[in-house]
Scaffold this motif. Structure first.
Motif, PDB file in Angstrom:
ATOM      1  N   PRO A 276       0.779  -1.087   0.075  1.00  0.00           N
ATOM      2  CA  PRO A 276       0.051  -0.110   0.083  1.00  0.00           C
ATOM      3  C   PRO A 276       0.993   1.312  -0.139  1.00  0.00           C
ATOM      4  O   PRO A 276       0.466   2.244   0.382  1.00  0.00           O
ATOM      5  N   VAL A 277       2.258   1.302  -0.297  1.00  0.00           N
ATOM      6  CA  VAL A 277       2.855   2.344  -0.347  1.00  0.00           C
ATOM      7  C   VAL A 277       2.412   3.642  -1.123  1.00  0.00           C
ATOM      8  O   VAL A 277       2.213   4.808  -0.625  1.00  0.00           O
ATOM      9  N   ALA A 278       1.928   3.198  -2.466  1.00  0.00           N
ATOM     10  CA  ALA A 278       1.356   4.454  -3.114  1.00  0.00           C
ATOM     11  C   ALA A 278      -0.039   5.053  -2.691  1.00  0.00           C
ATOM     12  O   ALA A 278      -0.254   6.169  -2.442  1.00  0.00           O
ATOM     13  N   LEU A 279      -0.818   4.068  -1.819  1.00  0.00           N
ATOM     14  CA  LEU A 279      -1.811   4.461  -1.515  1.00  0.00           C
ATOM     15  C   LEU A 279      -1.797   5.121  -0.268  1.00  0.00           C
ATOM     16  O   LEU A 279      -2.343   6.422   0.067  1.00  0.00           O
ATOM     17  N   ASN A 280      -0.767   4.791   0.616  1.00  0.00           N
ATOM     18  CA  ASN A 280      -0.328   5.883   2.032  1.00  0.00           C
ATOM     19  C   ASN A 280      -0.051   7.134   1.304  1.00  0.00           C
ATOM     20  O   ASN A 280      -0.169   8.150   2.134  1.00  0.00           O
ATOM     21  N   TRP A 281       0.891   7.117   0.431  1.00  0.00           N
ATOM     22  CA  TRP A 281       1.436   8.377  -0.155  1.00  0.00           C
ATOM     23  C   TRP A 281       0.390   9.177  -0.361  1.00  0.00           C
ATOM     24  O   TRP A 281       0.206  10.288  -0.312  1.00  0.00           O
ATOM     25  N   ALA A 282      -0.549   8.744  -1.211  1.00  0.00           N
ATOM     26  CA  ALA A 282      -1.963   9.193  -1.740  1.00  0.00           C
ATOM     27  C   ALA A 282      -2.609   9.844  -0.483  1.00  0.00           C
ATOM     28  O   ALA A 282      -2.884  11.121  -0.597  1.00  0.00           O
ATOM     29  N   ILE A 283      -2.717   9.061   0.441  1.00  0.00           N
ATOM     30  CA  ILE A 283      -3.691   9.608   1.838  1.00  0.00           C
ATOM     31  C   ILE A 283      -2.763  10.864   2.411  1.00  0.00           C
ATOM     32  O   ILE A 283      -3.375  11.869   2.695  1.00  0.00           O
ATOM     33  N   ASP A 284      -1.347  10.798   2.386  1.00  0.00           N
ATOM     34  CA  ASP A 284      -0.442  11.604   3.023  1.00  0.00           C
ATOM     35  C   ASP A 284      -0.393  12.959   2.227  1.00  0.00           C
ATOM     36  O   ASP A 284      -0.265  14.184   2.739  1.00  0.00           O
ATOM     37  N   SER A 285      -0.764  12.757   0.911  1.00  0.00           N
ATOM     38  CA  SER A 285      -0.263  14.175   0.113  1.00  0.00           C
ATOM     39  C   SER A 285      -1.396  14.914  -0.426  1.00  0.00           C
ATOM     40  O   SER A 285      -1.132  16.007  -0.856  1.00  0.00           O
ATOM     41  N   VAL A 286      -2.869  14.353  -0.248  1.00  0.00           N
ATOM     42  CA  VAL A 286      -3.885  15.150  -0.520  1.00  0.00           C
ATOM     43  C   VAL A 286      -4.085  16.241   0.386  1.00  0.00           C
ATOM     44  O   VAL A 286      -3.721  15.895   1.600  1.00  0.00           O
ATOM     45  N   ARG A 287      -4.750  17.237   0.356  1.00  0.00           N
ATOM     46  CA  ARG A 287      -5.235  18.146   1.176  1.00  0.00           C
ATOM     47  C   ARG A 287      -6.373  17.690   2.160  1.00  0.00           C
ATOM     48  O   ARG A 287      -6.976  16.710   1.710  1.00  0.00           O
ATOM     49  N   LYS A 288      -6.471  18.114   3.310  1.00  0.00           N
ATOM     50  CA  LYS A 288      -7.687  17.763   3.803  1.00  0.00           C
ATOM     51  C   LYS A 288      -9.116  18.007   2.970  1.00  0.00           C
ATOM     52  O   LYS A 288      -9.245  19.066   2.289  1.00  0.00           O
ATOM     53  N   GLY A 289      -9.834  17.050   3.036  1.00  0.00           N
ATOM     54  CA  GLY A 289     -11.335  17.183   2.306  1.00  0.00           C
ATOM     55  C   GLY A 289     -10.870  16.681   0.584  1.00  0.00           C
ATOM     56  O   GLY A 289     -11.816  16.945   0.116  1.00  0.00           O
ATOM     57  N   GLY A 290      -9.823  16.341   0.631  1.00  0.00           N
ATOM     58  CA  GLY A 290      -9.469  15.850  -0.706  1.00  0.00           C
ATOM     59  C   GLY A 290     -10.067  14.690  -1.139  1.00  0.00           C
ATOM     60  O   GLY A 290     -10.681  14.003  -0.482  1.00  0.00           O
ATOM     61  N   VAL A 291      -9.594  13.991  -2.603  1.00  0.00           N
ATOM     62  CA  VAL A 291     -10.393  12.943  -3.143  1.00  0.00           C
ATOM     63  C   VAL A 291      -9.379  11.942  -3.611  1.00  0.00           C
ATOM     64  O   VAL A 291      -8.150  12.520  -4.168  1.00  0.00           O
ATOM     65  N   ILE A 292      -9.288  10.807  -3.269  1.00  0.00           N
ATOM     66  CA  ILE A 292      -8.350   9.500  -3.654  1.00  0.00           C
ATOM     67  C   ILE A 292      -8.897   8.727  -4.563  1.00  0.00           C
ATOM     68  O   ILE A 292     -10.243   8.257  -4.185  1.00  0.00           O
ATOM     69  N   SER A 293      -8.471   8.565  -5.784  1.00  0.00           N
ATOM     70  CA  SER A 293      -8.954   7.599  -6.548  1.00  0.00           C
ATOM     71  C   SER A 293      -8.004   6.464  -6.716  1.00  0.00           C
ATOM     72  O   SER A 293      -6.969   6.660  -7.016  1.00  0.00           O
ATOM     73  N   VAL A 294      -8.739   5.187  -6.617  1.00  0.00           N
ATOM     74  CA  VAL A 294      -7.946   4.111  -6.652  1.00  0.00           C
ATOM     75  C   VAL A 294      -8.371   3.180  -7.776  1.00  0.00           C
ATOM     76  O   VAL A 294      -9.566   2.972  -7.820  1.00  0.00           O
ATOM     77  N   MET A 295      -7.632   3.090  -8.966  1.00  0.00           N
ATOM     78  CA  MET A 295      -8.026   1.764  -9.873  1.00  0.00           C
ATOM     79  C   MET A 295      -6.778   0.992 -10.184  1.00  0.00           C
ATOM     80  O   MET A 295      -6.535   0.291 -11.053  1.00  0.00           O
ATOM     81  N   GLY A 296      -5.435   1.088  -9.437  1.00  0.00           N
ATOM     82  CA  GLY A 296      -4.623   0.246  -9.487  1.00  0.00           C
ATOM     83  C   GLY A 296      -4.964  -1.107  -8.896  1.00  0.00           C
ATOM     84  O   GLY A 296      -5.774  -1.232  -8.053  1.00  0.00           O
ATOM     85  N   ALA A 297      -4.511  -2.271  -9.551  1.00  0.00           N
ATOM     86  CA  ALA A 297      -5.017  -3.464  -9.288  1.00  0.00           C
ATOM     87  C   ALA A 297      -4.508  -4.108  -7.839  1.00  0.00           C
ATOM     88  O   ALA A 297      -3.357  -4.047  -7.735  1.00  0.00           O
ATOM     89  N   TYR A 298      -5.457  -4.124  -7.066  1.00  0.00           N
ATOM     90  CA  TYR A 298      -5.062  -4.845  -5.672  1.00  0.00           C
ATOM     91  C   TYR A 298      -5.913  -6.040  -5.685  1.00  0.00           C
ATOM     92  O   TYR A 298      -6.949  -6.506  -6.156  1.00  0.00           O
ATOM     93  N   GLY A 299      -5.300  -6.932  -4.853  1.00  0.00           N
ATOM     94  CA  GLY A 299      -6.165  -7.937  -4.219  1.00  0.00           C
ATOM     95  C   GLY A 299      -6.321  -7.838  -2.669  1.00  0.00           C
ATOM     96  O   GLY A 299      -6.146  -6.800  -2.204  1.00  0.00           O
ATOM     97  N   PRO A 300      -6.301  -9.182  -1.904  1.00  0.00           N
ATOM     98  CA  PRO A 300      -6.532  -9.045  -0.563  1.00  0.00           C
ATOM     99  C   PRO A 300      -5.209  -8.135   0.042  1.00  0.00           C
ATOM    100  O   PRO A 300      -4.341  -8.521  -0.012  1.00  0.00           O
TER     101      PRO A 300
END
Length: 379
Positions: A276-300
Motif C-alpha cells: 500500500p505504499v502508493a496508497l499511503n502516499w496518496a492519503i498523506d499528500s492530498v489536502r484535507k477534504g481531498g479525493v483519492i481515486s484508486v484503480m490500481g489492481a489490488y488483491g486482498p
C-alpha cells in the motif's frame, strides 16, 4: 499463449473455441496487448491461476462466428472487446457497473469477470490467442468505427478506459491540482484525462525516468522521481504551498515498489494483494477534504493502510475496477477531435509466437518498454 507456471509461458495449439451459448461469438484476434496486471499472473502471484490458461483481456479482432441469438454482430465485423465480461441486465449492469456484474463469476461475490485473468474472476480464456470465445456478444463488443485505428481501439479495451475512469473517480473540478502515482499505461492515460476534466495542474510520480519522460511528452505533466527525493510526501506538500493536492490517483496497485514482505508472502500464499505504499502516499499528500481515486489492481491487502489518517483528514476514497464500455462514447469524441492518440504509448510490437519475449521485456522493464502489443496472424 499458454501459462505453464511462474515466468513460464508458451505458444501452443489448443482446441478451437466454439459456441457454447446462443449469445456467444467467436472472435479472430488481430491485435492483443500485455497489461501490467497480467504480470501478477505471470509472476505466479494471483490465486487460482491454472496451468493451461490463456491470458489477455485487451484485444481487438474480426467476428468469425456468432450464436443463433446474436443480433448486434455479424461475421466479418471489426470489433473491440471490453476487458469486462458482463450480462448487461443484472442489478449492477443496469446501473453501468459492468465490472461488478452478478451473473458471470461463480467464484467471487465482489468481482465480476475478466478475460484471461485466473479462475478468481471467472476462469475465461483470454485474447492472447488466434481465436477467443466472447460471451454476451450483444452487450460487450462494439464495432470499431471505420475511422479508428486498431491500436487506438485496442487501448480502449482496458488501459485508456481505466485511466479515464480513474480521473472520473477523482471528481476533478476546474483548476484542481491532481497527482498521479504511477506512470505506466493506466497512469499516463489518467494524467492525460485529468486535463479533459478541468485540472489546472497535473503531477506524475514514478521511479523510472523513461516513463516520466513519457508523462511529460504525452500527458504534459510535471514529474518527480521518488527515488531521487528524500521524502516524496514532503516534496509534494512543498510543491502545493503545504496544502497538498486536491486529487490523488493511485495507478500503481499491487506493483507498488519496494515491499519485500509482499514478494515473500505472495510467493508462499499466491496472494499479490499489493503493497500500500502508493496508497499511503496518496492519503498523506492530498489536502484535507481531498479525493483519492484508486484503480490500481489490488488483491486482498495484508499491509497497514492509513485509514485513520484518511478519516481524520475528511478524505473521500473512490475505487472500482473500471466499467470499460461506459467510457467509450466520450473517449471516441476525444480521439475523433484529435485531443488524444492512444497508441502513442505503444513502444513495442511482438508477433504472437514471440509473446514469451514480450512478457520478459515488459516484466523486466527492458528497452524502455511502456506498452507491448501482440500482433496475431496475418494483418
Amino acid at each position: 499463449m499458454v501459462y505453464r507456471g511462474p515466468y513460464k509461458i508458451r505458444v501452443e495449439d489448443k482446441q478451437m473455441p466454439s459456441i457454447e451459448h446462443s449469445n456467444d461469438a467467436i472472435i479472430r484476434v488481430t491485435k492483443a496487448a500485455v497489461c501490467g496486471s497480467d504480470l501478477h499472473l505471470y509472476h505466479g502471484m494471483m490465486p487460482d491461476t491454472r496451468v493451461g490458461m490463456t491470458f489477455g483481456h485487451e484485444f481487438v479482432g474480426v467476428v468469425h462466428e456468432v450464436g443463433a441469438s446474436v443480433r448486434s454482430l455479424k461475421p466479418g465485423d471489426r470489433v473491440m472487446v471490453p476487458a469486462n465480461i458482463y450480462c448487461g441486465s443484472c442489478f449492477y449492469c443496469a446501473r453501468g457497473l459492468y465490472s461488478n456484474c452478478h451473473n458471470v463469476n461463480a467464484n467471487a461475490t465482489a468481482a465480476g469477470a475478466l478475460y484471461g485473468y485466473s479462475h478468481t474472476v471467472g476462469g475465461y480464456d483470454g485474447g492472447q490467442a488466434e481465436y477467443v470465445r466472447v460471451p454476451f456478444a450483444d452487450v460487450g463488443p462494439s464495432v470499431i468505427p471505420e475511422w479508428l485505428d486498431d491500436e487506438d481501439a485496442l487501448m480502449m479495451t482496458d488501459a485508456l478506459a481505466t485511466g479515464y475512469f480513474g480521473a472520473q473517480l477523482g471528481e476533478i473540478t476546474e483548476g484542481d491540482t491532481v497527482v498521479v502515482f504511477g506512470a505506466g499505461p493506466v497512469g499516463l492515460f489518467a494524467a492525460k484525462s485529468a486535463w479533459f476534466m478541468g485540472a489546472g495542474r497535473v503531477i506524475v510520480i514514478d521511479h523510472l525516468n523513461y516513463r516520466l519522460e513519457k508523462a511529460r511528452t504525452f500527458a504534459h505533466a510535471e514529474t518527480y522521481n521518488f527515488v531521487e527525493i528524500d521524502d516524496i510526501v514532503v516534496h509534494l506538500k512543498r510543491a502545493t504551498d503545504y496544502f497538498g493536492a486536491d486529487v490523488a490517483i493511485d495507478a500503481v496497485g499491487a506493483e507498488a515498489d519496494g515491499n519485500v514482505i509482499q514478494h515473500v508472502t505472495a510467493a508462499k500464499l499466491k496472494l499479490q494483494g499489493g503493497s500500500p505504499v502508493a496508497l499511503n502516499w496518496a492519503i498523506d499528500s492530498v489536502r484535507k477534504g481531498g479525493v483519492i481515486s484508486v484503480m490500481g489492481a489490488y488483491g486482498p491487502i495484508y499491509s497497514a493502510i492509513k485509514f485513520g489518517d484518511a478519516m481524520n483528514k475528511g478524505l473521500t476514497l473512490r475505487m472500482n475496477q473500471a466499467p470499460m464500455k461506459r467510457q467509450w462514447p466520450r473517449l471516441l469524441e476525444h480521439i475523433k477531435a484529435g485531443y488524444l492518440k492512444p497508441n502513442e504509448i505503444v513502444t513495442h510490437r511482438f508477433p504472437l509466437e514471440d509473446i514469451a519475449e514480450a512478457y520478459h521485456v515488459f516484466s523486466a522493464k527492458l528497452d524502455g518498454c511502456i506498452k507491448p502489443v501482440i500482433i496475431v496472424g496475418d494483418q
